[in-house]
Design an enzyme around this catalytic site. Structure first.
Site, PDB file in Angstrom:
ATOM      1  N   GLU A 176      -4.645   3.731   6.321  1.00 51.94           N
ATOM      2  CA  GLU A 176      -4.568   3.575   4.868  1.00 51.94           C
ATOM      3  C   GLU A 176      -5.211   4.784   4.190  1.00 51.94           C
ATOM      4  O   GLU A 176      -4.813   5.187   3.099  1.00 51.94           O
ATOM      5  CB  GLU A 176      -5.269   2.279   4.452  1.00 51.94           C
ATOM      6  CG  GLU A 176      -5.076   1.905   2.992  1.00 51.94           C
ATOM      7  CD  GLU A 176      -5.539   0.486   2.699  1.00 51.94           C
ATOM      8  OE1 GLU A 176      -6.113   0.277   1.614  1.00 51.94           O
ATOM      9  OE2 GLU A 176      -5.324  -0.407   3.524  1.00 51.94           O
ATOM     10  N   SER A 232     -11.159   0.032   3.594  1.00 54.47           N
ATOM     11  CA  SER A 232     -10.261  -0.261   4.714  1.00 54.47           C
ATOM     12  C   SER A 232      -9.617   1.020   5.231  1.00 54.47           C
ATOM     13  O   SER A 232      -8.917   1.700   4.488  1.00 54.47           O
ATOM     14  CB  SER A 232      -9.174  -1.246   4.273  1.00 54.47           C
ATOM     15  OG  SER A 232      -9.740  -2.467   3.845  1.00 54.47           O
ATOM     16  N   ARG A 274       0.834  -1.210   0.000  1.00 55.24           N
ATOM     17  CA  ARG A 274       0.000   0.000   0.000  1.00 55.24           C
ATOM     18  C   ARG A 274       0.862   1.251   0.000  1.00 55.24           C
ATOM     19  O   ARG A 274       0.560   2.243   0.668  1.00 55.24           O
ATOM     20  CB  ARG A 274      -0.952   0.008   1.213  1.00 55.24           C
ATOM     21  CG  ARG A 274      -1.876  -1.186   1.280  1.00 55.24           C
ATOM     22  CD  ARG A 274      -2.828  -1.263   0.106  1.00 55.24           C
ATOM     23  NE  ARG A 274      -3.639  -2.474   0.210  1.00 55.24           N
ATOM     24  CZ  ARG A 274      -3.302  -3.657  -0.318  1.00 55.24           C
ATOM     25  NH1 ARG A 274      -2.178  -3.768  -1.017  1.00 55.24           N
ATOM     26  NH2 ARG A 274      -4.083  -4.699  -0.184  1.00 55.24           N
TER      27      ARG A 274
END
Length: 338
Positions: free
Chosen positions: A334, A238, A164
């Site tokens: 995130e 998320s 990520r």
């Protein structure tokens, strides 16, 4: 091009929180960036590039210029008997791009179906799901530098992809607009079904013969069942990354929490599901006013209606602290916070 003042961003973020941009400009081609940003007034103002707003939490107004990426187009720029290269506008919707690939039998992104957001945001976040990351199919990223006013070309290696993560979140954070992404896709699919949830879904579907369409459909079924629709409940998917910890630390935690799940990353590191950690701390389904944690997926923070960005952020910080106090793991967001 139209330049709006005091423009509401509520419909441009999937959390659906109230925020206002001092100036707002939709960008449909690179030349518009060059024409707009040459003005001296922008040199002293913050600039924010916005795709579909599916990975941002606004906690305040944007006292500057919001550049909405609306650069579209999908074109075949190279092709062999085995592979195809597609040049895709950064403003294209990601899921529509995935469905285009599946419909044309181009393999590589089918496991990434139904991820909200734009094509331009995909390499920034190095989006991933069900055993696949977008770094595996990105050939080149072309971006406009907001300060030097030049086009920069990044090879896959230049992007410094991580979990990520990418160079666009680090060195170039807030400095670029990704205008095109070139994808290298296969005409001969290699199906990625190692992910347990995907295997289970395919079994439930009674699948005998795999295809890109079937993999895509299975992923859509899983995501639709587990994750809330932003059109109905405000969310950004998320909220936290799955933490990666050293094997030694995992061993210590495993003695205290025998049910602690993990996935190997390499010989020294394992990945822990953040959702499990959050659920163990009692947050799943928690609600305080209109800010809450989704009842089916503890990794997703939601806005049930009129929550502010600050309220959602404060909730996320309480979750982080409680996970740290119990497990000694500090969760990393995130979602980008403005």
């Amino acid at each position: 091009m139209p330049l709006e003042e005091r423009y509401s961003l509520k419909k441009h973020n999937t959390f659906g929180v109230e925020a206002c941009a001092r100036y707002f400009a939709p960008i449909r081609q690179v030349e518009e960036l060059e024409e707009l940003l040459i003005a001296d007034m922008w040199k002293s103002m913050p600039l924010l590039v916005l795709g579909e707003g599916s990975n941002i939490l606004f906690t305040r107004d944007v006292d500057g210029l919001v550049l909405k990426n609306e650069i579209k187009g999908i074109a075949v720029i190279r092709e062999t008997a085995d592979e195809v290269w597609l040049k895709v506008g950064g403003g294209e919707n990601w899921h529509r791009f995935v469905m285009f690939c599946v419909g044309n039998h181009y393999a590589g992104v089918e496991n990434l179906a139904l991820i909200p957001g734009s094509v331009g945001a995909a390499p920034v976040q190095n989006i991933g799901a069900y055993g696949v990351e977008v770094k595996e199919v990105v050939d080149e990223v072309v971006a406009w530098h907001l300060e030097t006013h030049e086009l920069l070309h990044f090879s896959n290696a230049d992007c410094a992809f991580g979990y990520r993560d990418s160079i666009f979140k680090q060195t170039y954070r807030g400095k670029l607009m990704i205008v095109w992404v070139v994808f290298r896709l296969s005409k001969h699919p290699h199906f990625h079904t190692d992910y347990a949830a995907l295997r289970e879904e395919l079994h439930r579907m009674g699948v005998k013969d795999l295809s890109l369409r079937i993999i895509c459909d299975a992923v859509i079924r899983i995501r639709t069942r587990k994750l809330p629709d932003p059109a109905k409940i405000g969310n950004a998917g998320s909220f936290f990354k799955n933490p990666q910890i050293l094997v030694a630390q995992y061993g210590e935690l495993k003695t205290r929490f025998p049910d602690l799940p993990s996935f190997p990353v390499d010989a020294h590191t394992v990945k822990i599901p953040a959702a499990w950690l959050i659920e163990q701390c009692g947050w799943k389904g928690y609600r305080e006013g209109d800010a809450g944690v989704h009842s089916h997926q503890a990794l997703v923070l939601v806005n049930y209606g009129k929550a502010t960005g600050q309220q959602i952020l404060q909730l996320s910080e309480r979750i982080r602290q409680s996970v740290y106090e119990r497990f000694g793991i500090m969760l990393e967001r995130e979602v980008n916070v403005w």
